[in-house]
Design an enzyme around this catalytic site. Structure first.
Site, PDB file in Angstrom:
ATOM      1  N   ALA A 176      40.062  44.481 101.939  1.00 34.83           N
ATOM      2  CA  ALA A 176      41.512  44.309 101.978  1.00 34.83           C
ATOM      3  C   ALA A 176      42.133  43.460 100.877  1.00 34.83           C
ATOM      4  O   ALA A 176      43.327  43.582 100.624  1.00 34.83           O
ATOM      5  CB  ALA A 176      41.919  43.739 103.336  1.00 34.83           C
TER       6      ALA A 176
ATOM      7  N   PRO B   5      43.519  42.108  97.376  1.00 34.28           N
ATOM      8  CA  PRO B   5      44.423  40.999  97.693  1.00 34.28           C
ATOM      9  C   PRO B   5      45.441  41.288  98.799  1.00 34.28           C
ATOM     10  O   PRO B   5      46.167  40.398  99.193  1.00 34.28           O
ATOM     11  CB  PRO B   5      45.143  40.748  96.368  1.00 34.28           C
TER      12      PRO B   5
ATOM     13  N   LYS C 162      47.154  47.242 100.613  1.00 33.30           N
ATOM     14  CA  LYS C 162      47.128  48.198 101.732  1.00 33.30           C
ATOM     15  C   LYS C 162      47.432  47.466 103.046  1.00 33.30           C
ATOM     16  O   LYS C 162      48.088  48.007 103.928  1.00 33.30           O
ATOM     17  CB  LYS C 162      45.768  48.893 101.856  1.00 33.30           C
TER      18      LYS C 162
ATOM     19  N   GLU D 104      37.949  40.914 104.259  1.00 39.68           N
ATOM     20  CA  GLU D 104      37.507  40.849 102.861  1.00 39.68           C
ATOM     21  C   GLU D 104      36.188  40.084 102.816  1.00 39.68           C
ATOM     22  O   GLU D 104      36.097  38.976 103.327  1.00 39.68           O
ATOM     23  CB  GLU D 104      38.573  40.158 102.001  1.00 39.68           C
TER      24      GLU D 104
ATOM     25  N   ASP E 134      30.854  40.883 106.104  1.00 35.87           N
ATOM     26  CA  ASP E 134      30.197  42.020 105.496  1.00 35.87           C
ATOM     27  C   ASP E 134      30.470  43.245 106.377  1.00 35.87           C
ATOM     28  O   ASP E 134      30.554  43.099 107.607  1.00 35.87           O
ATOM     29  CB  ASP E 134      28.687  41.713 105.471  1.00 35.87           C
TER      30      ASP E 134
ATOM     31  N   CYS F 153      40.121  53.762  93.337  1.00 37.06           N
ATOM     32  CA  CYS F 153      41.043  53.906  92.202  1.00 37.06           C
ATOM     33  C   CYS F 153      40.258  54.466  91.021  1.00 37.06           C
ATOM     34  O   CYS F 153      40.353  53.967  89.911  1.00 37.06           O
ATOM     35  CB  CYS F 153      41.750  52.596  91.878  1.00 37.06           C
TER      36      CYS F 153
HETATM   37  N1  SAM Z   1      42.650  47.259  99.454  1.00 34.86           N
HETATM   38  C1  SAM Z   1      42.951  46.255  98.453  1.00 34.86           C
HETATM   39  C2  SAM Z   1      44.436  46.296  98.168  1.00 34.86           C
HETATM   40  O1  SAM Z   1      45.089  47.317  98.410  1.00 34.86           O
HETATM   41  O2  SAM Z   1      44.972  45.271  97.715  1.00 34.86           O
HETATM   42  C3  SAM Z   1      42.119  46.444  97.206  1.00 34.86           C
HETATM   43  C4  SAM Z   1      40.652  46.487  97.500  1.00 34.86           C
HETATM   44  S1  SAM Z   1      39.616  46.556  96.120  1.00 34.86           S
HETATM   45  C5  SAM Z   1      39.805  48.175  95.588  1.00 34.86           C
HETATM   46  C6  SAM Z   1      38.040  46.536  96.867  1.00 34.86           C
HETATM   47  C7  SAM Z   1      37.678  45.286  97.621  1.00 34.86           C
HETATM   48  O3  SAM Z   1      36.355  45.451  98.151  1.00 34.86           O
HETATM   49  C8  SAM Z   1      37.650  44.027  96.781  1.00 34.86           C
HETATM   50  O4  SAM Z   1      38.484  43.053  97.355  1.00 34.86           O
HETATM   51  C9  SAM Z   1      36.202  43.577  96.827  1.00 34.86           C
HETATM   52  O5  SAM Z   1      36.049  42.182  96.878  1.00 34.86           O
HETATM   53  C10 SAM Z   1      35.684  44.216  98.091  1.00 34.86           C
HETATM   54  N2  SAM Z   1      34.209  44.434  98.066  1.00 34.86           N
HETATM   55  C11 SAM Z   1      33.358  44.277  97.025  1.00 34.86           C
HETATM   56  N3  SAM Z   1      32.098  44.548  97.408  1.00 34.86           N
HETATM   57  C12 SAM Z   1      32.146  44.888  98.707  1.00 34.86           C
HETATM   58  C13 SAM Z   1      31.165  45.250  99.676  1.00 34.86           C
HETATM   59  N4  SAM Z   1      29.883  45.333  99.350  1.00 34.86           N
HETATM   60  N5  SAM Z   1      31.583  45.509 100.936  1.00 34.86           N
HETATM   61  C14 SAM Z   1      32.889  45.435 101.255  1.00 34.86           C
HETATM   62  N6  SAM Z   1      33.850  45.098 100.384  1.00 34.86           N
HETATM   63  C15 SAM Z   1      33.501  44.817  99.127  1.00 34.86           C
END
Ligand code: SAM
Length: 485
Positions: free
Chosen positions: A122, A124, A127, A147, A174, A244
């Site tokens: 989630a 920053p 969404k 997060e 996690d 993205c």
């Molecule tokens: N949904 C967010 C928004 O709209 O602002 C953007 C999310 S970004 C694309 C992906 C997120 O997944 C990051 O915040 C990252 O820290 C987290 N992430 C990284 N590795 C991950 C993992 N193994 N499991 C779950 N989340 C992870």
């Protein structure tokens, strides 16, 4: 103009054909990123109220709250930005609102119990804040916004607080930790970490970090994340899987895998490319339904059986909190939850075993005991004011209740229950920087500062100070203070 990696050019040309791919490459290399904002329905009635919007700012067809700007203003110097009146968001991501009618339908079919939504990746908070605006229209709903990375989860908390919804729990877990909640959620959004091809126009670093190996690693990690969290989605529940990036390994192939491995029905999938109508940067959106029917799970209504809700005690009414929200005490803190989901949210916090960083809206701190003016927080006028405006009805204690900054950010705050003064731009920026300010015409005690960019716009709260007369104590947390001069 970023130099695009050769293999990336090959891959996209293979997927889209040379003509279409050529158009996308030239948009990535030769055009400016678009600028879009999403207004906050908890704070402003419509996007036209926002100070910097030209009256004809183009509407997003994806979101009722979305608007395109013709240039990028200095958002940091707009008090309404700090007040959470809008979120600066990549325009294609607003397509998420596609799920609002589907969620409303699901809710109508099963109006009993709470309607539970998870935003797994989630930070920053793009969404998440959008989901909270949507859930405002779905009674009895609440959002778990998660997060995994701790520092990013802290930023998520700040953005969630600023948005102002009280029906939200922020966790720092996690994906595998959600296995403890089988079939719990009605809707799940997995906006997965990805290779970021959609960010190439905006962020040269994304180009530098791209490699075919990284694409494969990301695709494998996305499958791991999905398989870990999917058991927590109820049969018949909705899954949004988004990235993205443009490549099929991370996008379509994972959707096919969800269908074949887990029996999901694919309702929709689509790519957004820079230069597309209404699009910002690149985005991939897919919407799936989990197979099977099934009943609502029992977890979440079992708080009392587990003794969980003992940590929360109902507090009675607090003048600062609007009707429709109940105030609870947890240790020295008063928190407000929407009446209809308060118990389920507390059960989630106390019994899910997850690391909860915030839940509901923190509204005040309680200082118990005979203060007799000894406490540095409460003396003379301030003590009297705290009692007058904030004491629990019927409580005969010497407790003093001190409002928290998050109170005035939240939808629970009853406008006008604390003295409010509207301040000009310079004073607002000084307060946001935590510079010393003197409020000559304001009453002594707690004062809410509001800002409005013009007569036609209702003033939005952005600051809380304790006015001592010759100076003010600023309750804005230093971590969110404005650093820009
Ligand atoms: N949904 C967010 C928004 O709209 O602002 C953007 C999310 S970004 C694309 C992906 C997120 O997944 C990051 O915040 C990252 O820290 C987290 N992430 C990284 N590795 C991950 C993992 N193994 N499991 C779950 N989340 C992870």
């Amino acid at each position: 103009m970023p130099m695009l990696p050769e293999q990336f050019i090959e891959q996209l040309t293979l997927s889209l054909g040379p003509e279409r791919a050529g158009e996308v490459f030239s948009y990535i290399q030769d055009s400016q990123p678009s600028v879009a904002v999403r207004a906050n329905p908890f704070k402003v009635s419509d996007a036209e109220s926002l100070s910097f919007l030209p009256i004809d700012a183009e509407r997003s067809t994806y979101s009722q709250w979305g608007r395109f700007l013709t240039s990028r203003p200095e958002f940091a110097l707009d008090p309404l930005f700090h007040a959470g009146a809008y979120y600066v968001q990549e325009a294609s991501s607003m397509y998420l609102e596609r799920i609002l009618p589907l969620m409303a339908e699901m809710r109508q079919a099963r109006p009993d119990g709470a309607f539970k939504v998870l935003d797994l990746c989630a930070a920053p908070g793009g969404k998440t804040t959008h989901l909270l605006s949507m859930l405002r229209e779905i009674p009895g709903s609440f959002l778990v916004s998660n997060e995994v990375i701790r520092t990013r989860a802290a930023v998520l908390c700040e953005n969630v607080s600023k948005w102002g919804a009280a029906n939200v729990v922020v966790t720092n877990n996690d994906p595998a930790d959600f296995a403890a909640l089988p079939g719990y959620f009605d809707v799940m959004v997995v906006d997965a970490p990805c290779s970021g091809e959609g960010m190439f126009r905006k962020d040269p670093e994304a180009v530098a970090q791209w490699s075919e190996d990284n694409v494969r690693l990301c695709a494998a990690r996305q499958r791991r994340i999905l398989s870990d969290v999917l058991p927590a989605l109820r049969p018949g529940g909705l899954l949004v899987y988004s990235t993205c990036t443009f490549n099929h390994y991370e996008d379509e192939d994972n959707v096919v895998w969800l269908a074949s491995e887990y029996g999901f029905e694919v309702l929709e999938q689509r790519h957004f490319y820079p230069g597309d109508d209404m699009a910002g940067e690149g985005f991939f959106f897919s919407l799936l339904r989990k197979g099977g029917g099934g009943d609502m799970p029992v977890f979440g209504n079992a708080s009392k059986a587990r003794g969980g809700s003992a940590a929360y005690r109902s507090f009675g009414s607090l003048d600062w909190v609007r009707d429709g929200f109940t105030v609870y005490r947890k240790g020295p803190m008063l928190k407000a939850f929407p009446d209809y989901v308060a118990e389920v949210m507390q059960a989630f916090e106390l019994s899910s075993g997850l690391r909860v960083m915030m839940s509901g809206s923190a509204v005040a701190d309680v200082k118990d005991g005979r203060t007799g003016g000894r406490s540095p927080h409460v003396s003379g006028t301030f003590k009297a004011q705290s009692f007058r405006s904030g004491a629990a009805k019927g409580s005969a204690s010497e407790s003093v209740i001190l409002p928290q900054y998050s109170l005035i950010q939240s939808e629970v705050y009853r406008r006008g229950s604390l003295p409010e003064i509207e301040v000009p731009l310079e004073t607002a920026l000084a307060c946001l920087r935590r510079d010393p300010v003197v409020l000559r015409d304001a009453p002594v005690g707690y004062v809410v500062l509001t800002y409005s960019p013009g007569i036609s716009t209702p003033a939005v709260p952005f600051g809380l100070v304790k006015n001592l007369g010759p100076r003010c104590n600023n309750l804005l947390p230093p971590s969110i203070a404005l650093r820009k001069r």
